[in-house]
Design a protein around this motif. Structure first.
Motif, PDB file in Angstrom:
ATOM      1  N   SER A 141      27.601-105.196 -33.572  1.00  0.00           N
ATOM      2  CA  SER A 141      28.083-106.793 -32.875  1.00  0.00           C
ATOM      3  C   SER A 141      27.765-106.626 -31.590  1.00  0.00           C
ATOM      4  CB  SER A 141      29.336-106.904 -33.184  1.00  0.00           C
ATOM      5  OG  SER A 141      29.778-107.222 -34.534  1.00  0.00           O
ATOM      6  N   THR A 142      27.994-105.697 -30.886  1.00  0.00           N
ATOM      7  CA  THR A 142      27.644-105.546 -29.354  1.00  0.00           C
ATOM      8  C   THR A 142      26.231-105.158 -29.300  1.00  0.00           C
ATOM      9  OG1 THR A 142      29.933-104.816 -28.994  1.00  0.00           O
ATOM     10  CG2 THR A 142      28.261-104.473 -27.322  1.00  0.00           C
ATOM     11  N   ASN A 143      25.969-104.270 -30.091  1.00  0.00           N
ATOM     12  CA  ASN A 143      24.574-103.743 -29.742  1.00  0.00           C
ATOM     13  C   ASN A 143      23.603-103.744 -31.243  1.00  0.00           C
ATOM     14  OD1 ASN A 143      22.156-102.506 -29.199  1.00  0.00           O
ATOM     15  ND2 ASN A 143      22.855-100.473 -28.399  1.00  0.00           N
ATOM     16  N   PRO A 144      23.209-104.732 -31.641  1.00  0.00           N
ATOM     17  CA  PRO A 144      22.552-105.099 -32.985  1.00  0.00           C
ATOM     18  C   PRO A 144      21.398-104.334 -32.873  1.00  0.00           C
ATOM     19  CG  PRO A 144      22.813-107.214 -32.022  1.00  0.00           C
ATOM     20  CD  PRO A 144      23.444-105.968 -30.972  1.00  0.00           C
ATOM     21  N   THR A 145      20.560-104.101 -31.999  1.00  0.00           N
ATOM     22  CA  THR A 145      19.235-103.695 -31.987  1.00  0.00           C
ATOM     23  C   THR A 145      19.245-102.284 -32.648  1.00  0.00           C
ATOM     24  OG1 THR A 145      19.764-102.638 -29.663  1.00  0.00           O
ATOM     25  CG2 THR A 145      18.671-104.634 -29.696  1.00  0.00           C
ATOM     26  N   ILE A 146      20.249-101.602 -32.897  1.00  0.00           N
ATOM     27  CA  ILE A 146      20.128-100.344 -33.485  1.00  0.00           C
ATOM     28  C   ILE A 146      19.633-100.588 -34.922  1.00  0.00           C
ATOM     29  CG2 ILE A 146      21.702 -98.451 -34.484  1.00  0.00           C
ATOM     30  CD1 ILE A 146      23.695 -99.169 -32.306  1.00  0.00           C
ATOM     31  N   LEU A 147      20.191-101.840 -35.603  1.00  0.00           N
ATOM     32  CA  LEU A 147      19.470-101.771 -36.921  1.00  0.00           C
ATOM     33  C   LEU A 147      18.190-102.366 -36.868  1.00  0.00           C
ATOM     34  CD1 LEU A 147      22.611-104.133 -38.212  1.00  0.00           C
ATOM     35  CD2 LEU A 147      22.011-101.716 -38.734  1.00  0.00           C
ATOM     36  N   LYS A 170      32.782 -90.013 -32.687  1.00  0.00           N
ATOM     37  CA  LYS A 170      33.138 -91.066 -31.981  1.00  0.00           C
ATOM     38  C   LYS A 170      32.511 -91.562 -30.572  1.00  0.00           C
ATOM     39  CE  LYS A 170      37.461 -92.387 -29.591  1.00  0.00           C
ATOM     40  NZ  LYS A 170      39.046 -91.806 -29.231  1.00  0.00           N
ATOM     41  N   TYR A 171      32.011 -90.352 -29.900  1.00  0.00           N
ATOM     42  CA  TYR A 171      31.386 -90.494 -28.477  1.00  0.00           C
ATOM     43  C   TYR A 171      29.882 -90.911 -28.902  1.00  0.00           C
ATOM     44  CZ  TYR A 171      35.576 -88.338 -26.327  1.00  0.00           C
ATOM     45  OH  TYR A 171      36.572 -87.993 -25.603  1.00  0.00           O
ATOM     46  N   VAL A 172      29.431 -90.589 -29.691  1.00  0.00           N
ATOM     47  CA  VAL A 172      27.886 -90.797 -30.119  1.00  0.00           C
ATOM     48  C   VAL A 172      27.985 -92.607 -30.378  1.00  0.00           C
ATOM     49  CG1 VAL A 172      26.056 -90.865 -31.740  1.00  0.00           C
ATOM     50  CG2 VAL A 172      27.576 -88.867 -31.303  1.00  0.00           C
ATOM     51  N   PHE A 173      29.004 -93.080 -31.014  1.00  0.00           N
ATOM     52  CA  PHE A 173      29.104 -94.368 -31.087  1.00  0.00           C
ATOM     53  C   PHE A 173      29.462 -95.232 -29.674  1.00  0.00           C
ATOM     54  CE2 PHE A 173      29.328 -93.581 -35.686  1.00  0.00           C
ATOM     55  CZ  PHE A 173      28.586 -94.910 -36.010  1.00  0.00           C
ATOM     56  N   ALA A 174      30.153 -94.521 -28.855  1.00  0.00           N
ATOM     57  CA  ALA A 174      30.206 -95.031 -27.724  1.00  0.00           C
ATOM     58  C   ALA A 174      28.798 -95.165 -26.969  1.00  0.00           C
ATOM     59  CB  ALA A 174      31.236 -94.050 -26.796  1.00  0.00           C
ATOM     60  N   PHE A 176      25.976 -95.358 -28.484  1.00  0.00           N
ATOM     61  CA  PHE A 176      25.146 -96.428 -29.093  1.00  0.00           C
ATOM     62  C   PHE A 176      25.666 -97.687 -28.671  1.00  0.00           C
ATOM     63  CE2 PHE A 176      23.452 -94.517 -33.360  1.00  0.00           C
ATOM     64  CZ  PHE A 176      22.911 -93.601 -32.557  1.00  0.00           C
ATOM     65  N   ARG A 177      27.015 -97.968 -28.081  1.00  0.00           N
ATOM     66  CA  ARG A 177      27.595 -99.449 -28.027  1.00  0.00           C
ATOM     67  C   ARG A 177      27.209 -99.733 -26.733  1.00  0.00           C
ATOM     68  NH1 ARG A 177      33.690-100.875 -28.574  1.00  0.00           N
ATOM     69  NH2 ARG A 177      33.589-103.156 -28.431  1.00  0.00           N
ATOM     70  N   ARG A 178      26.946 -98.914 -25.719  1.00  0.00           N
ATOM     71  CA  ARG A 178      26.507 -98.862 -24.485  1.00  0.00           C
ATOM     72  C   ARG A 178      24.812 -98.990 -24.117  1.00  0.00           C
ATOM     73  NH1 ARG A 178      31.334 -95.875 -23.550  1.00  0.00           N
ATOM     74  NH2 ARG A 178      32.941 -97.167 -22.557  1.00  0.00           N
ATOM     75  N   SER A 179      24.330 -98.610 -25.064  1.00  0.00           N
ATOM     76  CA  SER A 179      22.849 -98.222 -25.186  1.00  0.00           C
ATOM     77  C   SER A 179      22.026 -99.611 -25.657  1.00  0.00           C
ATOM     78  CB  SER A 179      22.328 -96.969 -25.559  1.00  0.00           C
ATOM     79  OG  SER A 179      22.960 -95.985 -25.205  1.00  0.00           O
ATOM     80  N   MET A 180      21.542-100.507 -24.880  1.00  0.00           N
ATOM     81  CA  MET A 180      20.611-101.550 -25.472  1.00  0.00           C
ATOM     82  C   MET A 180      19.218-100.948 -25.469  1.00  0.00           C
ATOM     83  SD  MET A 180      23.030-103.832 -25.917  1.00  0.00           S
ATOM     84  CE  MET A 180      22.093-105.197 -26.547  1.00  0.00           C
ATOM     85  N   GLY A 181      18.601-100.791 -26.616  1.00  0.00           N
ATOM     86  CA  GLY A 181      17.090-100.429 -26.980  1.00  0.00           C
ATOM     87  C   GLY A 181      17.181 -99.022 -26.974  1.00  0.00           C
ATOM     88  N   LEU A 182      17.794 -98.453 -27.743  1.00  0.00           N
ATOM     89  CA  LEU A 182      17.789 -97.105 -28.021  1.00  0.00           C
ATOM     90  C   LEU A 182      16.295 -96.684 -28.144  1.00  0.00           C
ATOM     91  CD1 LEU A 182      20.745 -96.221 -30.454  1.00  0.00           C
ATOM     92  CD2 LEU A 182      20.479 -95.347 -28.219  1.00  0.00           C
ATOM     93  N   SER A 183      15.856 -95.455 -27.602  1.00  0.00           N
ATOM     94  CA  SER A 183      14.547 -94.793 -27.895  1.00  0.00           C
ATOM     95  C   SER A 183      14.830 -93.329 -27.338  1.00  0.00           C
ATOM     96  CB  SER A 183      13.738 -95.372 -26.841  1.00  0.00           C
ATOM     97  OG  SER A 183      13.910 -94.935 -25.545  1.00  0.00           O
ATOM     98  N   ASP A 184      13.741 -92.598 -27.617  1.00  0.00           N
ATOM     99  CA  ASP A 184      13.575 -90.923 -27.442  1.00  0.00           C
ATOM    100  C   ASP A 184      13.674 -90.753 -25.864  1.00  0.00           C
ATOM    101  OD1 ASP A 184      11.349 -92.059 -26.997  1.00  0.00           O
ATOM    102  OD2 ASP A 184      10.104 -90.720 -28.620  1.00  0.00           O
ATOM    103  N   ILE A 208      28.010 -90.742 -21.740  1.00  0.00           N
ATOM    104  CA  ILE A 208      28.956 -91.337 -22.446  1.00  0.00           C
ATOM    105  C   ILE A 208      29.223 -92.924 -21.816  1.00  0.00           C
ATOM    106  CG2 ILE A 208      31.535 -91.821 -23.169  1.00  0.00           C
ATOM    107  CD1 ILE A 208      31.103 -88.817 -23.945  1.00  0.00           C
ATOM    108  N   ASN A 209      29.154 -92.865 -20.434  1.00  0.00           N
ATOM    109  CA  ASN A 209      29.691 -93.809 -19.482  1.00  0.00           C
ATOM    110  C   ASN A 209      28.623 -94.710 -19.169  1.00  0.00           C
ATOM    111  OD1 ASN A 209      32.462 -93.339 -19.606  1.00  0.00           O
ATOM    112  ND2 ASN A 209      32.056 -91.666 -18.225  1.00  0.00           N
ATOM    113  N   GLY A 210      27.360 -94.030 -18.945  1.00  0.00           N
ATOM    114  CA  GLY A 210      26.300 -94.963 -18.440  1.00  0.00           C
ATOM    115  C   GLY A 210      24.857 -94.573 -18.942  1.00  0.00           C
ATOM    116  N   PRO A 211      24.747 -94.649 -20.271  1.00  0.00           N
ATOM    117  CA  PRO A 211      23.474 -94.450 -21.034  1.00  0.00           C
ATOM    118  C   PRO A 211      22.400 -95.135 -20.731  1.00  0.00           C
ATOM    119  CG  PRO A 211      25.124 -95.521 -22.543  1.00  0.00           C
ATOM    120  CD  PRO A 211      25.692 -95.289 -21.266  1.00  0.00           C
ATOM    121  N   ARG A 212      22.515 -96.439 -20.205  1.00  0.00           N
ATOM    122  CA  ARG A 212      21.596 -97.368 -20.012  1.00  0.00           C
ATOM    123  C   ARG A 212      20.611 -96.808 -19.109  1.00  0.00           C
ATOM    124  NH1 ARG A 212      23.565-103.478 -20.398  1.00  0.00           N
ATOM    125  NH2 ARG A 212      24.843-103.342 -22.202  1.00  0.00           N
ATOM    126  N   THR A 213      21.104 -96.101 -18.020  1.00  0.00           N
ATOM    127  CA  THR A 213      20.164 -95.446 -16.907  1.00  0.00           C
ATOM    128  C   THR A 213      19.225 -94.365 -17.670  1.00  0.00           C
ATOM    129  OG1 THR A 213      22.311 -95.638 -15.460  1.00  0.00           O
ATOM    130  CG2 THR A 213      20.296 -94.260 -14.740  1.00  0.00           C
TER     131      THR A 213
END
Length: 385
Positions: A141-147, A170-174, A176-184, A208-213
């Motif tokens: 719901s927070t990061n639907p781009t995963i789907l 659990k930490y992987v999902f943490a 995913f939750r903070r990563s908008m636009g997952l990529s390699d 875990i805390n700042g994956p967007r960077t």
């Protein structure tokens, strides 16, 4: 037959044969009328289709009218059959109506997907992990781009790679939750940090805390890493990653705006860099916050701007909830002659834990100044309103 009884079609035929210009004008007029009629019909159909989609988004997905109008520009369907199947699919995996509304508002295109071939395999995979179904719903719901990503080409390999670093589902999902636009790019940038000697434990916390960077382009990420190293940051210390995060979070113009906010208070380039190395977060604060805290400490409390440059952590605190209440207590004690202002540094007073501050500056003087606790609470309540 007289002229008044002549057939109109015959008259047009005679005119077109006698005047080629009239013939051209007539053909253009017919095309314009035909085109206008066709466009009007298309517009009616388009408007009708759009209204149908908007109505569905509001009634079945729970979007507001404004949200539905915006979302209708990104999805189109003439039947509710497929969208209904998609909604049923989400409901079957524990998504509530508010969850679905949130998800569709962010990605209305999901309503056009094949629920059984596209959505179900991804939901099955994510729900097979060691995490509750409720947590899966929260993450998506927070990061639907995963789907919207490929299960085989991205989600599965990225999940496995991240788990090898952080250790648990659990930490992987943490992440995913903070990563908008997952990529390699994420794994490529992690390798950049490893090549610079950043400790694995620090990488885990950063991931875990700042994956967007870690999702910016690898070329830009490398440039930022080199710039931070050039300032003198040590890759083995936490400040190195905090500085990367701060620099990556803003454009060059925004960075310059922050520099100017400190220059206004007389800080030199060396002093700004020194403050940044001590407390990289100081460059993440808004220009407004920097200005308000500096103004209060300098003009109300008489602290030298250069002292603040040497103690930049004070800029991390809330002006309303920490700085003003504590300084108000301090000023009251000084005015009563209970403390010597020359022996107490205000910066130290601000650094203290709440318990230490209360013990040393409030409870200690309960008999001489019983109103301190009351005044402290009053100041904090006033700032909260």
């Amino acid at each position: 037959m007289n002229g008044g009884d002549q057939n109109p079609l015959s008259l047009c035929s005679n005119l077109t044969s006698l005047n080629p210009s009239f013939n051209l004008l007539l053909r253009i007029s017919v095309r314009f009328i035909s085109s206008s009629s066709s466009s009007s019909v298309d517009h009616i159909h388009s408007t009708s289709s759009s209204s149908f989609v908007v109505s569905y988004l509001m009634n079945s997905c729970g979007l507001t009218e404004k949200e539905a109008l915006s979302a209708s520009k990104k999805v189109n369907f003439k039947s509710t059959s497929n969208p209904d199947t998609v909604l049923t699919c989400f409901q079957g995996y524990g998504f509530t109506k508010p969850d679905i509304s949130k998800l569709i508002n962010k990605n209305p295109g999901f309503l056009s997907l094949n629920a059984h071939k596209t959505l179900k395999p991804k939901l099955d995979y994510l729900n097979s992990k060691d995490i509750s179904r409720l947590e899966v719903v929260k993450v998506l719901s927070t990061n639907p781009t995963i789907l919207g990503r490929s299960l085989e080409n991205l989600i599965v390999p990225l999940f496995d790679s991240i788990k090898n670093i952080v250790g648990t589902d659990k930490y992987v999902f943490a992440v995913f939750r903070r990563s908008m636009g997952l990529s390699d790019k994420l794994m490529l940038n992690i390798q950049v940090l490893r090549d610079e000697g950043v400790p694995q434990s620090s990488i885990v916390k950063f991931l875990i805390n700042g994956p967007r960077t870690l999702l910016i382009s690898t070329g830009k990420f490398k440039d930022i890493v080199q710039e931070i190293k050039g300032m003198g940051f040590d890759p083995y210390k936490n400040a190195f990653l905090i500085a990367i995060h701060a620099l990556a979070a803003m454009t060059k113009s925004t960075w310059e705006t922050k520099l100017n906010a400190y220059r206004k208070w007389g800080w030199s380039e060396d002093q700004i860099q020194f403050a940044f190395m001590l407390n990289p977060i100081c460059m993440k604060h808004s220009e407004k916050k920097i200005s308000m805290i500096m103004d209060y400490l300098v003009n109300q409390m008489g602290i030298s701007p250069l002292l603040i440059a040497r103690c930049p952590n004070v800029l991390n605190y809330s002006l309303e909830k920490r700085i003003i209440p504590r300084c108000s207590v301090y000023r009251s004690l000084v005015s009563k002659g209970l403390v010597n202002k020359d022996r107490i540094r205000i910066t130290s007073l601000l650094y203290m834990s709440d318990k230490s501050f209360l013990d040393k500056f409030v409870i200690k003087y309960e008999e001489e100044a019983p109103e301190l606790m009351k005044d402290l609470v009053a100041v904090m309540d006033a700032e909260d309103t």
